[in-house]
Enzyme design. Structure first.
Site, mmCIF file in Angstrom:
data_model
loop_
_atom_site.group_PDB
_atom_site.id
_atom_site.type_symbol
_atom_site.label_atom_id
_atom_site.label_comp_id
_atom_site.label_asym_id
_atom_site.label_seq_id
_atom_site.Cartn_x
_atom_site.Cartn_y
_atom_site.Cartn_z
ATOM 1 N N HIS A 121 0.798 -1.224 0.000
ATOM 2 C CA HIS A 121 0.000 0.000 0.000
ATOM 3 C C HIS A 121 0.828 1.271 0.000
ATOM 4 O O HIS A 121 0.290 2.364 -0.113
ATOM 5 C CB HIS A 121 -0.960 0.021 1.198
ATOM 6 C CG HIS A 121 -0.253 0.279 2.501
ATOM 7 N ND1 HIS A 121 0.390 -0.696 3.193
ATOM 8 C CD2 HIS A 121 -0.085 1.425 3.214
ATOM 9 C CE1 HIS A 121 0.936 -0.175 4.280
ATOM 10 N NE2 HIS A 121 0.662 1.114 4.322
HETATM 11 C C1 UD1 Z 1 -1.997 5.165 6.188
HETATM 12 C C2 UD1 Z 1 -0.675 5.598 6.814
HETATM 13 C C3 UD1 Z 1 0.334 4.455 6.692
HETATM 14 C C4 UD1 Z 1 -0.214 3.153 7.243
HETATM 15 C C5 UD1 Z 1 -1.526 2.850 6.527
HETATM 16 C C6 UD1 Z 1 -2.128 1.562 7.019
HETATM 17 C C7 UD1 Z 1 -0.230 8.011 6.576
HETATM 18 C C8 UD1 Z 1 0.642 8.999 5.931
HETATM 19 N N1 UD1 Z 1 -0.104 6.740 6.134
HETATM 20 O O1 UD1 Z 1 -1.759 5.013 4.804
HETATM 21 O O2 UD1 Z 1 1.494 4.792 7.438
HETATM 22 O O3 UD1 Z 1 0.706 2.110 7.013
HETATM 23 O O4 UD1 Z 1 -2.419 3.943 6.767
HETATM 24 O O5 UD1 Z 1 -3.161 1.133 6.207
HETATM 25 O O6 UD1 Z 1 -0.982 8.350 7.449
HETATM 26 N N2 UD1 Z 1 -9.024 4.654 1.935
HETATM 27 C C9 UD1 Z 1 -10.282 4.095 1.882
HETATM 28 N N3 UD1 Z 1 -10.818 3.621 3.045
HETATM 29 C C10 UD1 Z 1 -10.178 3.685 4.234
HETATM 30 C C11 UD1 Z 1 -8.903 4.275 4.280
HETATM 31 C C12 UD1 Z 1 -8.332 4.754 3.130
HETATM 32 O O7 UD1 Z 1 -10.899 4.018 0.841
HETATM 33 O O8 UD1 Z 1 -10.730 3.219 5.251
HETATM 34 C C13 UD1 Z 1 -8.419 5.135 0.684
HETATM 35 C C14 UD1 Z 1 -8.789 6.569 0.400
HETATM 36 O O9 UD1 Z 1 -8.906 6.718 -0.967
HETATM 37 C C15 UD1 Z 1 -7.577 7.344 0.883
HETATM 38 C C16 UD1 Z 1 -6.453 6.368 0.542
HETATM 39 O O10 UD1 Z 1 -7.026 5.080 0.770
HETATM 40 O O11 UD1 Z 1 -7.445 8.583 0.249
HETATM 41 C C17 UD1 Z 1 -5.229 6.505 1.374
HETATM 42 O O12 UD1 Z 1 -5.572 6.527 2.751
HETATM 43 P P1 UD1 Z 1 -4.665 7.328 3.802
HETATM 44 O O13 UD1 Z 1 -5.266 7.212 5.157
HETATM 45 O O14 UD1 Z 1 -4.355 8.674 3.285
HETATM 46 O O15 UD1 Z 1 -3.282 6.573 3.755
HETATM 47 P P2 UD1 Z 1 -2.955 5.018 3.773
HETATM 48 O O16 UD1 Z 1 -2.380 4.639 2.477
HETATM 49 O O17 UD1 Z 1 -4.087 4.214 4.269
#
Ligand code: UD1
Length: 333
Positions: free
Chosen positions: A192
């Site tokens: 991811h």
């Molecule tokens: C975040 C953390 C990362 C951790 C990971 C675990 C930061 C910078 N990164 O990354 O360190 O390892 O979580 O999973 O905080 N999304 C969904 N549903 C959700 C969550 C996310 O659809 O429940 C999608 C959304 O499009 C979002 C994207 O994933 O914009 C990225 O989510 P985000 O929380 O920004 O970062 P992660 O890649 O999940």
């Protein structure tokens, strides 16, 4: 009152044992979920499975798409909560954007910041998490480290006061699970990190290389990756929904080996003695490479040539008593 701030999947197995231990010691605490992870399988399932209390506060506004929007919006909302609650300390976990937001909002209100998992460094500032780690450590009042490498990293940056080697809360949780021992020949895959998945060509190259392995590959996909791969078909890779903590660690324990770009999985694989290939060129858990089952690999074409490592390495301090050590210090605040 201490206020715990959580937001994303890796925070949940860490808050669980600490809240439990604080409750046993009669400490007054509340839990706030920033809503950074909002899908059922990325968040709520962990609360029910691990029996984490329902958060007292949940930010559920639109958090934004970019890092600045997410970090800034959470900061603004938390400032209001902190002002009305006036906690004695704000406890933040790991390195996610919510961690940085909470630490910044709290410190500007002169509320002590307690950082769990302080001092981890990959020394790669291209990772958003590395920037978060460095910034949070430098504004924290109490710093709890999972291993001696992290303590040394802090010393090298001039942070020496209120630094404690407490162990790994996630391993506290892992040790309480009864995980079935039923080895199989599958490979478990998680991916991811922006550096691996945000460039579609790079992601598909990695997946094609993994798809050409002999073994069946089980790939619980993070929502951001699911959106990119859409309905692409693979021969050996089986796409599945994100797993609960118990389901994931059971799969990690029983698979032939795992491939990941996660941070926490590196620690868990070493404790479970599962060979691991980490698709990154740096890690904040170098001890798992030196002594554990972890091998770093930047070029996915090389996966098939890697000699898998077995090792029952687990630092002595990862003994399941991290929460107890942290609570002893918190009691004195
Ligand atoms: C975040 C953390 C990362 C951790 C990971 C675990 C930061 C910078 N990164 O990354 O360190 O390892 O979580 O999973 O905080 N999304 C969904 N549903 C959700 C969550 C996310 O659809 O429940 C999608 C959304 O499009 C979002 C994207 O994933 O914009 C990225 O989510 P985000 O929380 O920004 O970062 P992660 O890649 O999940």
């Amino acid at each position: 009152m201490f206020l715990h701030i959580v937001g994303a999947r890796p925070n949940f197995p860490k808050v669980k044992p600490l809240m439990e231990e604080m409750r046993k010691n009669g400490m007054y605490q509340k839990l706030l979920h920033t809503g950074q992870h909002y899908d059922y399988l990325m968040s709520k399932v962990f609360f029910s499975e691990l029996d984490i209390p329902v958060p007292d506060f949940h930010l559920d506004g639109y958090l934004g798409k970019t890092h600045a929007e997410q970090t800034g919006n959470i900061m603004i909302e938390l400032e209001q909560v902190f002002q009305s609650l006036e906690p004695k300390g704000v406890i933040v976990y790991g390195d996610i954007n919510s961690t940085l937001s909470a630490a910044l909002s709290a410190t500007k209100l002169h509320i002590p910041v307690i950082h769990i998992e302080a001092g981890c460094r990959s020394f790669d500032r291209m990772m958003p998490e590395e920037v978060n780690r460095v910034l949070v450590d430098h504004i924290s009042d109490y710093l709890f480290c999972t291993d001696s490498y992290s303590v040394k990293n802090l010393i090298n940056e001039g942070i020496t006061e209120n630094v404690y080697l407490s162990g790994n809360l996630m391993i506290d949780t892992l040790k309480t699970l009864s995980i079935d021992d039923e080895p199989n020949e599958n490979v478990l895959l998680t991916l991811h990190r922006p550096s691996n998945v945000d460039d579609e060509d790079k992601l598909f190259k990695i997946l094609d290389d993994i798809d050409s392995l002999e073994e069946q590959v089980i790939f619980p996909t993070h929502p951001r990756v699911r959106k990119i791969i859409n309905d692409k078909k693979f021969n050996n890779i089986k796409i599945v929904e994100p797993m609960s903590y118990k389901e994931f660690t059971t799969n990690l324990n029983n698979c032939k080996y795992a491939i990941t770009d996660s941070g926490g999985v590196q620690c868990e694989a070493s404790v479970l003695n599962t060979p691991l290939i980490t698709l990154r060129d740096s890690t904040e858990h170098m001890d798992t490479v030196e002594f554990g089952t972890n091998t770093l690999c930047l070029d996915s074409t090389e996966i098939k040539n890697i000699k898998l490592k077995n090792s029952d390495y687990s630092p002595e301090i990862w003994d399941g008593n991290s929460a107890k050590r942290i609570v002893e210090v918190l009691k004195s605040i």
